[in-house]
Motif scaffolding. Sequence first.
Motif, mmCIF file in Angstrom:
data_model
loop_
_atom_site.group_PDB
_atom_site.id
_atom_site.type_symbol
_atom_site.label_atom_id
_atom_site.label_comp_id
_atom_site.label_asym_id
_atom_site.label_seq_id
_atom_site.Cartn_x
_atom_site.Cartn_y
_atom_site.Cartn_z
ATOM 1 N N UNK A 150 68.458 -11.103 47.593
ATOM 2 C CA UNK A 150 68.522 -12.242 47.301
ATOM 3 C C UNK A 150 67.047 -12.722 46.922
ATOM 4 N N UNK A 151 66.233 -12.545 47.638
ATOM 5 C CA UNK A 151 64.782 -12.597 47.643
ATOM 6 C C UNK A 151 64.284 -11.962 46.446
ATOM 7 N N UNK A 152 64.351 -10.572 46.023
ATOM 8 C CA UNK A 152 64.280 -9.860 44.964
ATOM 9 C C UNK A 152 64.808 -10.692 43.748
ATOM 10 N N UNK A 153 65.933 -10.899 43.874
ATOM 11 C CA UNK A 153 66.502 -11.929 42.760
ATOM 12 C C UNK A 153 65.845 -12.973 42.292
ATOM 13 N N UNK A 154 65.606 -13.710 43.246
ATOM 14 C CA UNK A 154 65.076 -15.012 43.074
ATOM 15 C C UNK A 154 63.633 -14.970 42.605
ATOM 16 N N UNK A 155 62.711 -13.821 43.070
ATOM 17 C CA UNK A 155 61.451 -13.555 42.414
ATOM 18 C C UNK A 155 61.580 -13.224 41.124
ATOM 19 N N UNK A 156 62.484 -12.245 40.640
ATOM 20 C CA UNK A 156 62.445 -11.865 39.407
ATOM 21 C C UNK A 156 62.978 -12.807 38.398
ATOM 22 N N UNK A 157 64.020 -13.708 39.042
ATOM 23 C CA UNK A 157 64.444 -14.725 38.051
ATOM 24 C C UNK A 157 63.298 -15.850 37.769
ATOM 25 N N UNK A 158 62.315 -16.049 38.781
ATOM 26 C CA UNK A 158 61.393 -16.943 38.616
ATOM 27 C C UNK A 158 60.163 -16.348 37.624
ATOM 28 N N UNK A 159 60.214 -14.900 37.503
ATOM 29 C CA UNK A 159 59.209 -14.362 36.448
ATOM 30 C C UNK A 159 59.502 -14.283 35.166
ATOM 31 N N UNK A 160 61.105 -14.579 34.776
ATOM 32 C CA UNK A 160 61.362 -14.630 33.485
ATOM 33 C C UNK A 160 61.465 -16.071 32.881
ATOM 34 N N UNK A 161 61.411 -16.140 31.578
ATOM 35 C CA UNK A 161 61.372 -17.682 30.903
ATOM 36 C C UNK A 161 62.656 -18.250 31.401
ATOM 37 N N UNK A 162 62.314 -19.670 31.344
ATOM 38 C CA UNK A 162 63.196 -20.615 31.959
ATOM 39 C C UNK A 162 64.534 -20.535 30.803
ATOM 40 N N UNK A 163 64.436 -20.198 29.602
ATOM 41 C CA UNK A 163 65.444 -20.217 28.551
ATOM 42 C C UNK A 163 66.376 -18.863 28.991
ATOM 43 N N UNK A 164 65.726 -17.903 29.474
ATOM 44 C CA UNK A 164 66.499 -16.793 29.744
ATOM 45 C C UNK A 164 67.337 -17.106 31.131
ATOM 46 N N UNK A 165 66.648 -17.748 31.973
ATOM 47 C CA UNK A 165 67.470 -18.246 33.093
ATOM 48 C C UNK A 165 68.449 -18.740 32.865
ATOM 49 N N UNK A 166 68.356 -19.948 31.922
ATOM 50 C CA UNK A 166 69.450 -20.754 31.588
ATOM 51 C C UNK A 166 70.670 -19.897 30.704
ATOM 52 N N UNK A 167 70.178 -19.040 29.858
ATOM 53 C CA UNK A 167 71.405 -18.372 29.339
ATOM 54 C C UNK A 167 72.158 -17.460 30.494
ATOM 55 N N UNK A 168 71.193 -16.826 31.069
ATOM 56 C CA UNK A 168 72.128 -15.770 32.298
ATOM 57 C C UNK A 168 72.891 -16.698 33.041
ATOM 58 N N UNK A 169 72.727 -17.928 33.529
ATOM 59 C CA UNK A 169 73.353 -18.884 34.183
ATOM 60 C C UNK A 169 74.638 -19.262 33.446
ATOM 61 N N UNK A 170 74.548 -19.518 32.153
ATOM 62 C CA UNK A 170 75.604 -20.101 31.522
ATOM 63 C C UNK A 170 76.518 -18.722 31.365
ATOM 64 N N UNK A 171 76.012 -17.651 31.276
ATOM 65 C CA UNK A 171 76.996 -16.486 30.787
ATOM 66 C C UNK A 171 77.422 -16.008 32.101
ATOM 67 N N UNK A 172 76.656 -15.720 33.084
ATOM 68 C CA UNK A 172 77.185 -15.124 34.367
ATOM 69 C C UNK A 172 77.510 -16.072 35.614
ATOM 70 N N UNK A 173 76.985 -17.114 35.477
ATOM 71 C CA UNK A 173 77.508 -17.949 36.789
ATOM 72 C C UNK A 173 78.415 -18.952 36.227
ATOM 73 N N UNK A 174 78.502 -19.579 35.142
ATOM 74 C CA UNK A 174 79.361 -20.630 34.820
ATOM 75 C C UNK A 174 80.331 -19.973 33.906
ATOM 76 N N UNK A 175 80.092 -18.430 33.508
ATOM 77 C CA UNK A 175 81.164 -17.762 32.948
ATOM 78 C C UNK A 175 81.685 -18.313 31.288
ATOM 79 N N UNK A 176 80.570 -19.025 30.869
ATOM 80 C CA UNK A 176 80.803 -19.612 29.441
ATOM 81 C C UNK A 176 80.768 -18.191 28.372
#
Length: 93
Positions: free
Chosen positions: A24-50
């Motif tokens: 979880x710590x590794x994932x949070x660090x990796x997510x923090x290191x990528x652009x916000x727009x990428x985080x949003x896309x990944x959230x929508x696709x994999x967490x929200x399942x859009x």
Amino acid sequence: MTVEKSCAAEQEAPETEAPALEEQIDLRRALASIPRSDRLLLWQAYVQGLKSTDIAAGLGVAPQAARQRIARAAGRLRRALGPGYDRASSEPA
């Protein structure tokens, strides 16, 4: 449960939870290191399942372009995680 069994269970729990916490710590660090727009896309696709068509509509692009952006964002996240992390077995719809 006896006191001895309870203590033994508590001693074992941190060992089994430690790898998950480290991931979880590794994932949070990796997510923090990528652009916000990428985080949003990944959230929508994999967490929200859009679906990519829904993400595309929100972005104002074609579904194929949305799928490409999601794939690129996932690639950036994989690179940020580094070696030792497996590629996700499923792709967004």
